[in-house]
Design an enzyme around this catalytic site. Sequence first.
Site, PDB file in Angstrom:
ATOM      1  N   GLU A 161      -8.469  16.842 -22.306  1.00  0.00           N
ATOM      2  CA  GLU A 161      -7.984  15.509 -22.689  1.00  0.00           C
ATOM      3  C   GLU A 161      -6.639  15.233 -22.018  1.00  0.00           C
ATOM      4  O   GLU A 161      -5.804  16.129 -21.899  1.00  0.00           O
ATOM      5  CB  GLU A 161      -7.875  15.481 -24.224  1.00  0.00           C
ATOM      6  CG  GLU A 161      -7.313  14.249 -24.855  1.00  0.00           C
ATOM      7  CD  GLU A 161      -8.160  12.987 -24.731  1.00  0.00           C
ATOM      8  OE1 GLU A 161      -8.451  12.603 -23.586  1.00  0.00           O
ATOM      9  OE2 GLU A 161      -8.493  12.376 -25.770  1.00  0.00           O
ATOM     10  N   ASP A 162      -6.433  13.998 -21.588  1.00  0.00           N
ATOM     11  CA  ASP A 162      -5.178  13.650 -20.906  1.00  0.00           C
ATOM     12  C   ASP A 162      -3.983  13.693 -21.855  1.00  0.00           C
ATOM     13  O   ASP A 162      -2.977  14.326 -21.589  1.00  0.00           O
ATOM     14  CB  ASP A 162      -5.286  12.269 -20.234  1.00  0.00           C
ATOM     15  CG  ASP A 162      -5.788  11.166 -21.174  1.00  0.00           C
ATOM     16  OD1 ASP A 162      -6.042  11.434 -22.361  1.00  0.00           O
ATOM     17  OD2 ASP A 162      -5.929  10.017 -20.697  1.00  0.00           O
ATOM     18  N   ASP A 173      -2.337  11.532 -28.889  1.00  0.00           N
ATOM     19  CA  ASP A 173      -1.335  10.662 -29.492  1.00  0.00           C
ATOM     20  C   ASP A 173      -1.446  10.823 -31.012  1.00  0.00           C
ATOM     21  O   ASP A 173      -0.883  11.757 -31.584  1.00  0.00           O
ATOM     22  CB  ASP A 173      -1.618   9.235 -28.997  1.00  0.00           C
ATOM     23  CG  ASP A 173      -0.550   8.239 -29.385  1.00  0.00           C
ATOM     24  OD1 ASP A 173       0.498   8.647 -29.880  1.00  0.00           O
ATOM     25  OD2 ASP A 173      -0.773   7.026 -29.190  1.00  0.00           O
ATOM     26  N   LYS A 179       2.046  13.753 -27.792  1.00  0.00           N
ATOM     27  CA  LYS A 179       3.155  12.975 -28.359  1.00  0.00           C
ATOM     28  C   LYS A 179       3.249  13.393 -29.820  1.00  0.00           C
ATOM     29  O   LYS A 179       2.631  12.782 -30.678  1.00  0.00           O
ATOM     30  CB  LYS A 179       2.815  11.486 -28.313  1.00  0.00           C
ATOM     31  CG  LYS A 179       3.078  10.800 -27.010  1.00  0.00           C
ATOM     32  CD  LYS A 179       2.820   9.310 -27.211  1.00  0.00           C
ATOM     33  CE  LYS A 179       2.771   8.587 -25.910  1.00  0.00           C
ATOM     34  NZ  LYS A 179       2.312   7.199 -26.083  1.00  0.00           N
ATOM     35  N   PHE A 212       5.294   4.908 -23.862  1.00  0.00           N
ATOM     36  CA  PHE A 212       4.013   4.735 -23.189  1.00  0.00           C
ATOM     37  C   PHE A 212       4.131   5.274 -21.770  1.00  0.00           C
ATOM     38  O   PHE A 212       5.027   4.889 -21.020  1.00  0.00           O
ATOM     39  CB  PHE A 212       3.617   3.257 -23.176  1.00  0.00           C
ATOM     40  CG  PHE A 212       2.166   3.082 -22.883  1.00  0.00           C
ATOM     41  CD1 PHE A 212       1.212   3.252 -23.871  1.00  0.00           C
ATOM     42  CD2 PHE A 212       1.747   2.777 -21.595  1.00  0.00           C
ATOM     43  CE1 PHE A 212      -0.140   3.126 -23.595  1.00  0.00           C
ATOM     44  CE2 PHE A 212       0.394   2.646 -21.306  1.00  0.00           C
ATOM     45  CZ  PHE A 212      -0.544   2.815 -22.309  1.00  0.00           C
ATOM     46  N   VAL A 213       3.248   6.170 -21.407  1.00  0.00           N
ATOM     47  CA  VAL A 213       3.312   6.776 -20.076  1.00  0.00           C
ATOM     48  C   VAL A 213       2.052   6.455 -19.283  1.00  0.00           C
ATOM     49  O   VAL A 213       0.979   6.219 -19.849  1.00  0.00           O
ATOM     50  CB  VAL A 213       3.506   8.311 -20.162  1.00  0.00           C
ATOM     51  CG1 VAL A 213       4.868   8.646 -20.745  1.00  0.00           C
ATOM     52  CG2 VAL A 213       2.396   8.981 -20.956  1.00  0.00           C
ATOM     53  N   ASP A 247      -3.657   5.222 -17.872  1.00  0.00           N
ATOM     54  CA  ASP A 247      -3.574   3.836 -17.409  1.00  0.00           C
ATOM     55  C   ASP A 247      -2.792   2.943 -18.348  1.00  0.00           C
ATOM     56  O   ASP A 247      -2.557   3.274 -19.513  1.00  0.00           O
ATOM     57  CB  ASP A 247      -4.986   3.258 -17.309  1.00  0.00           C
ATOM     58  CG  ASP A 247      -5.583   2.987 -18.703  1.00  0.00           C
ATOM     59  OD1 ASP A 247      -5.635   3.931 -19.506  1.00  0.00           O
ATOM     60  OD2 ASP A 247      -5.955   1.832 -18.980  1.00  0.00           O
ATOM     61  N   ARG A 303      -3.597   4.783 -12.755  1.00  0.00           N
ATOM     62  CA  ARG A 303      -4.236   6.100 -12.915  1.00  0.00           C
ATOM     63  C   ARG A 303      -4.042   6.972 -11.684  1.00  0.00           C
ATOM     64  O   ARG A 303      -4.092   8.191 -11.760  1.00  0.00           O
ATOM     65  CB  ARG A 303      -5.745   5.932 -13.161  1.00  0.00           C
ATOM     66  CG  ARG A 303      -6.107   5.269 -14.490  1.00  0.00           C
ATOM     67  CD  ARG A 303      -7.600   5.424 -14.748  1.00  0.00           C
ATOM     68  NE  ARG A 303      -8.118   4.516 -15.757  1.00  0.00           N
ATOM     69  CZ  ARG A 303      -8.100   4.752 -17.075  1.00  0.00           C
ATOM     70  NH1 ARG A 303      -7.575   5.870 -17.535  1.00  0.00           N
ATOM     71  NH2 ARG A 303      -8.597   3.869 -17.913  1.00  0.00           N
TER      72      ARG A 303
HETATM   73  P1  IMP Z   1      -5.260   9.111 -30.127  1.00  0.00           P
HETATM   74  O1  IMP Z   1      -6.585   8.972 -30.799  1.00  0.00           O
HETATM   75  O2  IMP Z   1      -4.206   8.249 -30.789  1.00  0.00           O
HETATM   76  O3  IMP Z   1      -4.796  10.540 -29.987  1.00  0.00           O
HETATM   77  O4  IMP Z   1      -5.438   8.424 -28.702  1.00  0.00           O
HETATM   78  C1  IMP Z   1      -5.472   9.122 -27.522  1.00  0.00           C
HETATM   79  C2  IMP Z   1      -5.852   8.191 -26.401  1.00  0.00           C
HETATM   80  O5  IMP Z   1      -4.971   7.042 -26.382  1.00  0.00           O
HETATM   81  C3  IMP Z   1      -5.659   8.862 -25.058  1.00  0.00           C
HETATM   82  O6  IMP Z   1      -6.846   9.506 -24.644  1.00  0.00           O
HETATM   83  C4  IMP Z   1      -5.259   7.702 -24.170  1.00  0.00           C
HETATM   84  O7  IMP Z   1      -6.428   7.071 -23.659  1.00  0.00           O
HETATM   85  C5  IMP Z   1      -4.559   6.730 -25.079  1.00  0.00           C
HETATM   86  N1  IMP Z   1      -3.087   6.871 -24.991  1.00  0.00           N
HETATM   87  C6  IMP Z   1      -2.261   7.324 -25.960  1.00  0.00           C
HETATM   88  N2  IMP Z   1      -0.985   7.318 -25.540  1.00  0.00           N
HETATM   89  C7  IMP Z   1      -0.995   6.855 -24.265  1.00  0.00           C
HETATM   90  C8  IMP Z   1       0.043   6.621 -23.283  1.00  0.00           C
HETATM   91  O8  IMP Z   1       1.257   6.836 -23.473  1.00  0.00           O
HETATM   92  N3  IMP Z   1      -0.383   6.153 -22.076  1.00  0.00           N
HETATM   93  C9  IMP Z   1      -1.688   5.887 -21.791  1.00  0.00           C
HETATM   94  N4  IMP Z   1      -2.690   6.103 -22.682  1.00  0.00           N
HETATM   95  C10 IMP Z   1      -2.339   6.574 -23.907  1.00  0.00           C
HETATM   96 MG    MG Z   2      -6.906   5.287 -22.189  1.00  0.00          MG
END
Ligand code: IMP
Ligand code: MG
Length: 200
Positions: A118-119, A122, A150, A171-172, A178, A184
Amino acid sequence: MPPEPLADVLARTGLELSSELADDIDQVLITGEEIDAKLAHLAERLDADFAGQDVLLVGILKGAFVLIADLARHLSIPVSIDFMAVSSYGSSTRTSGVVRILKDLDDDIEGRNVVLVEDIIDSGLTLNYLLRNLRSRRPARLEVLALLTKPSQRRIDIPITYHGFEVPDVFVVGYGLDYSQRYRNLPFIATLRPGLPTPA
Ligand code: IMP
Ligand code: MG
């Protein structure tokens, strides 16, 4: 390394970016070199942890496409690669935890070693859903590799076995991540210039 203005990184590395792209970027938080060194280290751990075994790397589209490609090339063990695409109900940047699978795995994972790639994690809600879903398919092992976390935003504790970097609650973009499908292709992790419309 502390955040560095984009202009300094370009001057230091000789990297070239079109002005359309460069003008939107504020600071570089993690350079391509730092990412590469981290992936080499994580790959060494995976090589050791899964020596002599079969591993399936599962990339979560679209954000993980750069990461999984670079990670895979650092590995010396044989791996298979598959992808899942999910969409979360809710706004574009804050997930609700209710996830729809847009593209599922091609093959059964029962009895296999799976590493979810996973990238960024959050809130953790997306990954929590995916882990529960994949666990129900009874893999032999299910581990998580995340390039970025994060921590301040975490709403659910996710066991991350292979972890890259912590980023602050900003936000990165870049290296697969993206903003409205752009950025990207940047070979580093960066913040957007203040004043650009930020996602709500
Ligand atoms: P989560 O369910 O809140 O953990 O969401 C994770 C997803 O939100 C990631 O796979 C990203 O697609 C997107 N995301 C969360 N933070 C960022 C950010 O800072 N930049 C870009 N995409 C983000
Ligand atoms: Mg995304």
